[in-house]
Motif scaffolding. Structure first.
Motif, short mmCIF file in Angstrom:
data_model
loop_
_atom_site.label_atom_id
_atom_site.label_comp_id
_atom_site.label_asym_id
_atom_site.label_seq_id
_atom_site.Cartn_x
_atom_site.Cartn_y
_atom_site.Cartn_z
N GLN A 5 0.94 -1.08 -0.07
CA GLN A 5 0.02 0.07 0.00
C GLN A 5 0.95 1.10 -0.05
O GLN A 5 0.53 2.15 -0.57
CB GLN A 5 -0.91 0.18 1.19
N THR A 6 1.87 1.14 0.75
CA THR A 6 2.96 2.36 0.83
C THR A 6 3.56 2.44 -0.53
O THR A 6 3.58 3.85 -1.01
CB THR A 6 3.99 2.20 1.99
N THR A 7 4.02 1.68 -1.05
CA THR A 7 4.42 1.74 -2.60
C THR A 7 3.63 2.17 -3.72
O THR A 7 3.83 3.00 -4.29
CB THR A 7 5.04 0.18 -2.90
N LYS A 8 2.36 1.72 -3.62
CA LYS A 8 1.23 2.22 -4.25
C LYS A 8 1.07 3.67 -4.16
O LYS A 8 0.86 4.25 -5.13
CB LYS A 8 -0.11 1.57 -4.09
N THR A 9 0.89 4.31 -2.92
CA THR A 9 0.79 5.67 -2.70
C THR A 9 2.03 6.44 -3.02
O THR A 9 1.77 7.55 -3.66
CB THR A 9 0.37 5.61 -1.11
N VAL A 10 3.16 6.04 -2.83
CA VAL A 10 4.42 6.70 -3.22
C VAL A 10 4.42 6.94 -4.86
O VAL A 10 4.27 7.90 -5.47
CB VAL A 10 5.39 6.20 -2.79
N THR A 11 4.15 5.57 -5.59
CA THR A 11 3.95 5.66 -6.93
C THR A 11 2.81 6.52 -7.54
O THR A 11 3.10 7.35 -8.69
CB THR A 11 3.74 4.35 -7.39
N GLN A 12 1.81 6.64 -6.96
CA GLN A 12 0.77 7.64 -7.37
C GLN A 12 0.96 9.21 -7.24
O GLN A 12 0.78 9.99 -7.90
CB GLN A 12 -0.76 7.24 -6.36
N GLU A 13 1.63 9.49 -6.08
CA GLU A 13 2.22 10.87 -5.97
C GLU A 13 3.29 11.17 -6.88
O GLU A 13 3.30 12.34 -7.31
CB GLU A 13 2.83 10.84 -4.64
N ILE A 14 4.35 10.18 -7.27
CA ILE A 14 5.22 10.33 -8.32
C ILE A 14 4.42 10.65 -9.48
O ILE A 14 4.52 11.57 -10.18
CB ILE A 14 6.22 9.24 -8.29
N LEU A 15 3.63 9.93 -9.96
CA LEU A 15 2.98 9.98 -11.15
C LEU A 15 2.08 11.48 -11.11
O LEU A 15 2.04 12.05 -12.30
CB LEU A 15 2.19 8.90 -11.35
N ARG A 16 1.43 11.72 -9.90
CA ARG A 16 0.70 13.09 -10.09
C ARG A 16 1.88 14.12 -10.18
O ARG A 16 1.31 15.21 -10.99
CB ARG A 16 -0.03 12.85 -8.73
N ALA A 17 2.80 14.05 -9.64
CA ALA A 17 3.96 15.07 -9.56
C ALA A 17 4.56 15.31 -11.20
O ALA A 17 4.48 16.37 -11.82
CB ALA A 17 5.16 14.99 -8.95
N VAL A 18 4.62 14.27 -12.06
CA VAL A 18 5.11 14.13 -13.19
C VAL A 18 4.00 14.75 -14.09
O VAL A 18 4.27 15.55 -14.91
CB VAL A 18 5.44 12.82 -13.70
N GLU A 19 2.73 14.40 -13.89
CA GLU A 19 1.61 14.94 -14.71
C GLU A 19 1.58 16.36 -14.60
O GLU A 19 1.24 17.22 -15.45
CB GLU A 19 0.25 14.22 -14.42
N GLU A 20 1.60 16.78 -13.35
CA GLU A 20 1.60 18.43 -12.91
C GLU A 20 2.65 19.10 -13.78
O GLU A 20 2.24 20.12 -14.52
CB GLU A 20 1.66 18.59 -11.59
N ILE A 21 3.74 18.56 -13.79
CA ILE A 21 4.94 19.15 -14.41
C ILE A 21 4.60 19.13 -16.01
O ILE A 21 4.72 20.05 -16.82
CB ILE A 21 6.09 18.69 -14.10
N ARG A 22 4.19 17.98 -16.55
CA ARG A 22 3.97 17.71 -17.89
C ARG A 22 2.99 18.74 -18.56
O ARG A 22 3.02 19.21 -19.58
CB ARG A 22 3.54 16.37 -18.19
N GLY A 23 2.00 19.06 -17.72
CA GLY A 23 0.93 19.89 -18.10
C GLY A 23 1.44 21.33 -18.57
O GLY A 23 0.81 22.06 -19.22
N GLY A 24 2.47 21.71 -17.98
CA GLY A 24 2.92 23.20 -18.21
C GLY A 24 4.00 23.11 -19.25
O GLY A 24 4.48 24.20 -19.58
N THR A 25 4.55 22.00 -19.74
CA THR A 25 5.57 21.99 -20.50
C THR A 25 5.25 22.06 -21.99
O THR A 25 4.58 21.10 -22.67
CB THR A 25 6.16 20.70 -20.27
N GLY A 26 5.83 23.07 -22.91
CA GLY A 26 5.47 23.20 -24.00
C GLY A 26 6.72 22.13 -25.03
O GLY A 26 6.22 21.24 -25.50
N PHE A 27 7.92 22.61 -24.54
CA PHE A 27 8.74 21.79 -25.38
C PHE A 27 9.92 21.58 -24.13
O PHE A 27 10.24 22.57 -23.31
CB PHE A 27 9.59 22.52 -26.46
N GLY A 28 10.43 20.45 -24.11
CA GLY A 28 11.39 20.17 -22.96
C GLY A 28 11.27 18.76 -22.63
O GLY A 28 11.23 17.87 -23.27
N SER A 29 12.03 18.69 -21.33
CA SER A 29 11.94 17.00 -20.94
C SER A 29 11.49 17.09 -19.16
O SER A 29 11.78 18.07 -18.41
CB SER A 29 13.48 16.61 -21.22
#
Length: 63
Positions: A5-29
Motif C-alpha cells: 500500500q505504501t509503494t502504491k501511494t508513493v507511486t501515485q504521488e510520483i505520477l501526479r507530480a510528473v503529470e502536473e509538470i507535464r501539463g505546463g511544458t511546451g517543449f522540454g523534458s
C-alpha cells in the motif's frame, strides 16, 4: 521493506507530480532520478522558442 500500500501511494504521488509538470511544458523534458531504488528528484527542463524577425530598419532609426 515498505508494504504494498505504501509503494502504491508513493507511486501515485510520483505520477501526479510528473503529470502536473507535464501539463505546463511546451517543449522540454522531465527527468526522474532514482537512487537506491527510490525516486529522489523530479526535474523539468523547458525550452522556449524565440521568433526572429528582421529589425534592420528599426536599428537604423535608433542610431
Amino acid at each position: 521493506m515498505p508494504n504494498n500500500q505504501t509503494t502504491k501511494t508513493v507511486t501515485q504521488e510520483i505520477l501526479r507530480a510528473v503529470e502536473e509538470i507535464r501539463g505546463g511544458t511546451g517543449f522540454g523534458s522531465i527527468e526522474v532520478t532514482v537512487h537506491e531504488g527510490r525516486v529522489t528528484f523530479i526535474e523539468k527542463r523547458e525550452r522556449l522558442r524565440v521568433q526572429h524577425t528582421s529589425i534592420s530598419g528599426k536599428i537604423s532609426k535608433l542610431s
